[in-house]
Scaffold this active site. Structure first.
Site, mmCIF file in Angstrom:
data_model
loop_
_atom_site.group_PDB
_atom_site.id
_atom_site.type_symbol
_atom_site.label_atom_id
_atom_site.label_comp_id
_atom_site.label_asym_id
_atom_site.label_seq_id
_atom_site.Cartn_x
_atom_site.Cartn_y
_atom_site.Cartn_z
ATOM 1 N N ASP A 1 21.572 18.008 -0.226
ATOM 2 C CA ASP A 1 22.569 18.464 0.752
ATOM 3 C C ASP A 1 23.989 18.417 0.196
ATOM 4 O OD1 ASP A 1 20.544 18.683 2.849
ATOM 5 O OD2 ASP A 1 20.594 16.497 2.918
ATOM 6 N N GLU A 2 24.138 18.653 -1.104
ATOM 7 C CA GLU A 2 25.462 18.588 -1.720
ATOM 8 C C GLU A 2 26.281 19.861 -1.503
ATOM 9 O OE1 GLU A 2 22.546 16.330 -4.422
ATOM 10 O OE2 GLU A 2 22.631 18.333 -3.531
ATOM 11 N N HIS B 1 19.303 25.659 1.957
ATOM 12 C CA HIS B 1 20.655 25.975 1.530
ATOM 13 C C HIS B 1 21.333 26.745 2.657
ATOM 14 C CE1 HIS B 1 19.436 25.977 -3.010
ATOM 15 N NE2 HIS B 1 19.592 24.777 -2.520
#
Length: 423
Positions: A13-14, A41
């Site tokens: 979850d960056e 994403h």
């Protein structure tokens, strides 16, 4: 661009979708190299906002060939829903997504068993699975009893495989009091998948090799981050594959020496979804503020993410293990209203100082050591050039860059396509 790999430097979850969407606009081929539809994403572009779970992010470029690679596990029902949604929102036909014959199939029994097995675990041992069947599917792959995408193209072969594996699967389902399946039922389901996707199931290896050898622009994308890697992450609170640069080579079918650039994506703070140690997790007002401003809820499940300060010890480990050449720092704007920003620079474990990331058991006992930075207390979301960022934000970024020894090439200050500073 030649061959560029995008990997997560934290727990997932960056904001990889943000960076992959930018890079995919220049790519002739995008390959999803591992994972399934258990993570997603978020992509925001001129067509709208999309949560991509299994479809490669190059889908919005009609000139880009998108491949769901051999290292993935695929639920064709999810893929169908995702493509239908993209087509309905964008008004475009999606005919540029292909599936490698070797990709393993998530079957209905995988999903049922995933939920049942998680339910049997005690609260302190729960992995945090999304119950999408990812783990059981990869288990079958390792046990050599899985079904692959190419299997559905030959009904006789498919039936033989199902006759071999289904008796044990039904015994497992019966153990948990779940419904069982017949061979005919699953053959019929696979026939529907073949009708929809049969012409898009290919042997990608010759196509990918031709692209590599002719210097095509290729982008490799995965899901999650190295802290969820099955070998080098927080096992057993991990995924069942390798969301790393090495995993990209294997899952996409590309030799390591062909990779020219590795972009590691890292948030200006950190988040985690699922179980396991997470050293900088916050349980106070700052943690809630990060979650609220950052919109930190899972793309796939909607679960609130665990939020914390940036962990440079874990990030340094991730950069080394992935061979990161460029960093993409995302969600800098989320920190705009924090007077004080903290960064973890080490741990204390059982009275001993650690400046490297230990194994899971020791991470469980780790206490973070912080260094504090002054916040910039102004809006960065309108910045488009490095010179426009406030001095204190620049200092924060440059210190991260110095500590990690990797150039921060991309800085995201918002979710829109143009909210990206390229250094």
């Amino acid at each position: 661009m030649s061959v560029t790999t995008v990997v997560g430097i934290q727990w997932g979850d960056e904001g990889k979708g943000r960076i992959v969407d930018y890079l995919a606009s220049q790519a002739e081929m995008v390959i999803r190299f591992q994972g399934g539809d258990n993570a997603g994403h978020t992509v925001i572009n001129d067509l709208g906002k999309f949560g991509l779970h299994i479809i490669p992010s190059g889908v919005f470029n009609s000139e880009t060939m998108n491949i769901v690679g051999a290292g993935t596990v695929v639920n064709f029902d999810t893929m169908a829903s995702e493509i239908d949604h993209i087509q309905s929102v964008s008004g475009r036909s999606v005919d540029n997504v292909f599936i490698d014959r070797r990709a393993h199939l998530i079957m209905p029994y995988h999903q049922l068993l995933d939920g049942a097995e998680e339910g049997k675990r005690s609260d302190d041992q729960k992995i945090g699975t999304t119950k999408r069947g990812i783990g059981p599917c990869y288990s079958d792959k390792a046990s050599r009893v899985g079904l692959r995408a190419g299997d559905i193209l030959d009904e006789d072969w498919l039936r033989k495989r199902l006759e071999l594996l289904l008796p044990k699967k039904n015994r497992d389902l019966e153990y948990y009091g779940l419904r069982t399946f017949t061979v005919d039922e699953l053959v019929a389901k696979c026939a529907a998948w073949r009708e929809r996707f049969g012409s898009y199931i290919i042997d990608s290896q010759p196509v990918v090799r031709e692209a590599v050898e002719n210097g095509r622009n290729i982008l490799l994308e995965g899901q999650l981050g190295i802290m969820r890697d099955n070998d080098w992450g927080i096992y057993p609170y991990s995924t069942s594959s390798n969301p790393t640069t090495a995993g990209a080579c294997n899952g996409a079918g590309i030799p390591p020496r062909a990779i020219d650039k590795v972009v590691g994506v890292i948030k200006a703070y950190s988040t985690s979804v699922g179980g396991g140690p997470y050293m900088t997790e916050l349980f106070d007002e700052d943690g809630e503020k990060l979650r609220t401003i950052g919109g930190e809820f899972g793309v796939t499940t909607g679960r609130p993410r665990r939020c914390g300060w940036l962990d440079l010890v874990a990030a340094d480990y991730a950069c080394y293990m992935n061979g990161v050449s460029d960093l993409a720092l995302t969600k800098l704007d989320v920190l705009d209203s924090f007077e004080k920003i903290r960064v973890c620079t080490g741990y204390m474990i059982d009275g001993e100082y650690y400046n490297h990331l230990p194994d899971t058991l020791y991470q469980e006992r780790a206490k973070p050591i912080y260094e504090d930075f002054e916040g910039w207390m102004c809006d960065t979301s309108k910045c488009r050039r490095w010179e426009e960022l406030p001095a204190k934000a620049q200092s924060y970024i440059l210190e991260i860059e110095k500590r990690l020894g990797v150039h921060i090439t991309y800085i995201s200050v918002g979710p829109e396509r143009d909210q990206l500073i390229v250094r």
